[in-house]
Design a protein around this motif. Structure first.
Motif, PDB file in Angstrom:
ATOM      1  N   MET A  64      11.233   4.977  -2.516  1.00 33.64           N
ATOM      2  CA  MET A  64      10.197   4.004  -2.687  1.00 33.64           C
ATOM      3  C   MET A  64      10.756   2.635  -2.367  1.00 33.64           C
ATOM      4  O   MET A  64      11.946   2.416  -2.454  1.00 33.64           O
ATOM      5  CB  MET A  64       9.722   4.008  -4.140  1.00 33.64           C
ATOM      6  N   SER A  65       9.838   1.746  -2.048  1.00 34.26           N
ATOM      7  CA  SER A  65      10.295   0.382  -1.838  1.00 34.26           C
ATOM      8  C   SER A  65       9.136  -0.587  -1.976  1.00 34.26           C
ATOM      9  O   SER A  65       7.978  -0.225  -1.814  1.00 34.26           O
ATOM     10  CB  SER A  65      10.940   0.222  -0.458  1.00 34.26           C
ATOM     11  N   LEU A  66       9.499  -1.789  -2.312  1.00 35.72           N
ATOM     12  CA  LEU A  66       8.570  -2.897  -2.416  1.00 35.72           C
ATOM     13  C   LEU A  66       9.060  -3.991  -1.497  1.00 35.72           C
ATOM     14  O   LEU A  66      10.255  -4.288  -1.481  1.00 35.72           O
ATOM     15  CB  LEU A  66       8.560  -3.472  -3.837  1.00 35.72           C
ATOM     16  N   SER A  67       8.158  -4.591  -0.750  1.00 34.37           N
ATOM     17  CA  SER A  67       8.534  -5.795  -0.016  1.00 34.37           C
ATOM     18  C   SER A  67       7.511  -6.864  -0.336  1.00 34.37           C
ATOM     19  O   SER A  67       6.341  -6.577  -0.567  1.00 34.37           O
ATOM     20  CB  SER A  67       8.623  -5.531   1.489  1.00 34.37           C
ATOM     21  N   LYS A  68       7.990  -8.105  -0.406  1.00 31.21           N
ATOM     22  CA  LYS A  68       7.145  -9.226  -0.823  1.00 31.21           C
ATOM     23  C   LYS A  68       7.199 -10.321   0.227  1.00 31.21           C
ATOM     24  O   LYS A  68       8.266 -10.639   0.734  1.00 31.21           O
ATOM     25  CB  LYS A  68       7.628  -9.791  -2.150  1.00 31.21           C
ATOM     26  N   GLN A  69       6.022 -10.887   0.505  1.00 30.06           N
ATOM     27  CA  GLN A  69       5.947 -12.014   1.433  1.00 30.06           C
ATOM     28  C   GLN A  69       5.033 -13.062   0.817  1.00 30.06           C
ATOM     29  O   GLN A  69       3.817 -12.849   0.707  1.00 30.06           O
ATOM     30  CB  GLN A  69       5.412 -11.567   2.796  1.00 30.06           C
ATOM     31  N   SER A  70       5.616 -14.191   0.409  1.00 29.51           N
ATOM     32  CA  SER A  70       4.825 -15.265  -0.188  1.00 29.51           C
ATOM     33  C   SER A  70       4.143 -16.076   0.900  1.00 29.51           C
ATOM     34  O   SER A  70       4.732 -16.358   1.943  1.00 29.51           O
ATOM     35  CB  SER A  70       5.716 -16.191  -1.011  1.00 29.51           C
ATOM     36  N   LEU A  71       2.890 -16.442   0.642  1.00 31.12           N
ATOM     37  CA  LEU A  71       2.150 -17.288   1.574  1.00 31.12           C
ATOM     38  C   LEU A  71       2.401 -18.743   1.220  1.00 31.12           C
ATOM     39  O   LEU A  71       2.390 -19.108   0.047  1.00 31.12           O
ATOM     40  CB  LEU A  71       0.657 -16.979   1.509  1.00 31.12           C
ATOM     41  N   LYS A  72       2.640 -19.559   2.224  1.00 26.09           N
ATOM     42  CA  LYS A  72       2.923 -20.973   1.990  1.00 26.09           C
ATOM     43  C   LYS A  72       1.649 -21.760   1.695  1.00 26.09           C
ATOM     44  O   LYS A  72       1.674 -22.750   0.988  1.00 26.09           O
ATOM     45  CB  LYS A  72       3.633 -21.583   3.195  1.00 26.09           C
ATOM     46  N   THR A  90       3.936  -5.088  -0.257  1.00 30.03           N
ATOM     47  CA  THR A  90       3.784  -3.817   0.445  1.00 30.03           C
ATOM     48  C   THR A  90       4.451  -2.732  -0.385  1.00 30.03           C
ATOM     49  O   THR A  90       5.631  -2.831  -0.717  1.00 30.03           O
ATOM     50  CB  THR A  90       4.399  -3.874   1.853  1.00 30.03           C
ATOM     51  N   PHE A  91       3.656  -1.737  -0.742  1.00 26.20           N
ATOM     52  CA  PHE A  91       4.120  -0.581  -1.506  1.00 26.20           C
ATOM     53  C   PHE A  91       4.369   0.548  -0.514  1.00 26.20           C
ATOM     54  O   PHE A  91       3.506   0.854   0.310  1.00 26.20           O
ATOM     55  CB  PHE A  91       3.054  -0.152  -2.517  1.00 26.20           C
ATOM     56  N   LEU A  92       5.535   1.170  -0.589  1.00 21.56           N
ATOM     57  CA  LEU A  92       5.898   2.226   0.344  1.00 21.56           C
ATOM     58  C   LEU A  92       6.489   3.416  -0.402  1.00 21.56           C
ATOM     59  O   LEU A  92       7.430   3.262  -1.182  1.00 21.56           O
ATOM     60  CB  LEU A  92       6.915   1.716   1.366  1.00 21.56           C
ATOM     61  N   VAL A  93       5.906   4.579  -0.173  1.00 19.37           N
ATOM     62  CA  VAL A  93       6.448   5.831  -0.694  1.00 19.37           C
ATOM     63  C   VAL A  93       6.983   6.588   0.516  1.00 19.37           C
ATOM     64  O   VAL A  93       6.214   6.979   1.396  1.00 19.37           O
ATOM     65  CB  VAL A  93       5.366   6.662  -1.420  1.00 19.37           C
ATOM     66  N   PRO A  94       8.312   6.769   0.608  1.00 23.23           N
ATOM     67  CA  PRO A  94       8.883   7.434   1.770  1.00 23.23           C
ATOM     68  C   PRO A  94       8.476   8.902   1.864  1.00 23.23           C
ATOM     69  O   PRO A  94       8.056   9.514   0.875  1.00 23.23           O
ATOM     70  CB  PRO A  94      10.386   7.297   1.576  1.00 23.23           C
ATOM     71  N   ALA A  95       8.614   9.454   3.043  1.00 20.81           N
ATOM     72  CA  ALA A  95       8.218  10.840   3.298  1.00 20.81           C
ATOM     73  C   ALA A  95       8.886  11.810   2.335  1.00 20.81           C
ATOM     74  O   ALA A  95       8.259  12.761   1.871  1.00 20.81           O
ATOM     75  CB  ALA A  95       8.547  11.211   4.748  1.00 20.81           C
ATOM     76  N   GLU A  96      10.160  11.557   1.983  1.00 17.00           N
ATOM     77  CA  GLU A  96      10.881  12.464   1.085  1.00 17.00           C
ATOM     78  C   GLU A  96      10.236  12.510  -0.303  1.00 17.00           C
ATOM     79  O   GLU A  96      10.168  13.557  -0.930  1.00 17.00           O
ATOM     80  CB  GLU A  96      12.349  12.046   0.910  1.00 17.00           C
ATOM     81  N   SER A  97       9.775  11.373  -0.786  1.00 16.43           N
ATOM     82  CA  SER A  97       9.170  11.302  -2.122  1.00 16.43           C
ATOM     83  C   SER A  97       7.754  11.855  -2.137  1.00 16.43           C
ATOM     84  O   SER A  97       7.306  12.401  -3.130  1.00 16.43           O
ATOM     85  CB  SER A  97       9.157   9.858  -2.623  1.00 16.43           C
ATOM     86  N   GLY A  98       7.055  11.683  -1.024  1.00 14.43           N
ATOM     87  CA  GLY A  98       5.684  12.170  -0.940  1.00 14.43           C
ATOM     88  C   GLY A  98       5.580  13.474  -0.178  1.00 14.43           C
ATOM     89  O   GLY A  98       4.525  13.824   0.330  1.00 14.43           O
ATOM     90  N   LYS A  99       6.692  14.189  -0.093  1.00 12.84           N
ATOM     91  CA  LYS A  99       6.769  15.416   0.699  1.00 12.84           C
ATOM     92  C   LYS A  99       5.636  16.381   0.363  1.00 12.84           C
ATOM     93  O   LYS A  99       5.444  16.764  -0.785  1.00 12.84           O
ATOM     94  CB  LYS A  99       8.108  16.103   0.448  1.00 12.84           C
ATOM     95  N   GLY A 100       4.861  16.734   1.366  1.00 10.00           N
ATOM     96  CA  GLY A 100       3.767  17.666   1.193  1.00 10.00           C
ATOM     97  C   GLY A 100       2.519  17.060   0.580  1.00 10.00           C
ATOM     98  O   GLY A 100       1.525  17.741   0.380  1.00 10.00           O
ATOM     99  N   ALA A 101       2.554  15.764   0.286  1.00 15.54           N
ATOM    100  CA  ALA A 101       1.400  15.117  -0.347  1.00 15.54           C
ATOM    101  C   ALA A 101       0.263  14.938   0.649  1.00 15.54           C
ATOM    102  O   ALA A 101       0.482  14.652   1.822  1.00 15.54           O
ATOM    103  CB  ALA A 101       1.799  13.765  -0.914  1.00 15.54           C
ATOM    104  N   GLU A 102      -0.930  15.102   0.144  1.00 12.94           N
ATOM    105  CA  GLU A 102      -2.130  14.843   0.939  1.00 12.94           C
ATOM    106  C   GLU A 102      -2.567  13.387   0.776  1.00 12.94           C
ATOM    107  O   GLU A 102      -3.050  12.775   1.710  1.00 12.94           O
ATOM    108  CB  GLU A 102      -3.265  15.775   0.512  1.00 12.94           C
ATOM    109  N   LYS A 103      -2.417  12.875  -0.461  1.00 16.32           N
ATOM    110  CA  LYS A 103      -2.806  11.485  -0.705  1.00 16.32           C
ATOM    111  C   LYS A 103      -1.928  10.871  -1.779  1.00 16.32           C
ATOM    112  O   LYS A 103      -1.435  11.549  -2.680  1.00 16.32           O
ATOM    113  CB  LYS A 103      -4.277  11.382  -1.078  1.00 16.32           C
ATOM    114  N   VAL A 104      -1.728   9.559  -1.642  1.00 15.22           N
ATOM    115  CA  VAL A 104      -0.939   8.787  -2.599  1.00 15.22           C
ATOM    116  C   VAL A 104      -1.701   7.493  -2.858  1.00 15.22           C
ATOM    117  O   VAL A 104      -2.263   6.897  -1.940  1.00 15.22           O
ATOM    118  CB  VAL A 104       0.470   8.464  -2.042  1.00 15.22           C
TER     119      VAL A 104
END
Length: 102
Positions: free
Chosen positions: A1-9, A17-31
């Motif tokens: 998993m990972s989080l990335s942040k971008q502040s607007l000026k 941005t929320f990201l669940v990598p393929a390994e963590s969501g393996k076989g998942a239909e929806k997250v």
């Protein structure tokens, strides 16, 4: 998993941005990412499946706040983000919620 942040000026908003990598969501239909920012609505913020099998969504949140959240895989399996800024007791069970700090 990972989080990335971008502040607007131009305004007090941070794009998270929320990201669940393929390994963590393996076989998942929806997250989905479910948390305080969407009133814990399991249908409010689905993550889009990417070509590499990961799941991703970007949400605009108010800067200067903290938000609890978790991922829900296929409507049944709750998981935390391994790269969350911190973790707090859910208050509902013995499990913890992930927290993003902006």
């Amino acid at each position: 998993m990972s989080l990335s942040k971008q502040s607007l000026k131009s305004k007090p908003i941070t794009k998270v941005t929320f990201l669940v990598p393929a390994e963590s969501g393996k076989g998942a239909e929806k997250v989905a990412v479910v948390g305080e920012f969407n009133s814990w609505d399991v249908n409010a913020t689905p993550l889009k499946k990417q070509k590499d099998g990961s799941f991703k969504a970007t949400v605009e949140l108010s800067t200067g706040k903290e938000y609890q959240f978790r991922y829900l895989i296929d409507g049944t399996n709750w998981i935390n983000d391994s790269e969350a800024d911190k973790y707090v007791s859910s208050g509902v069970s013995f499990e913890e919620n992930s927290v993003v700090v902006l």
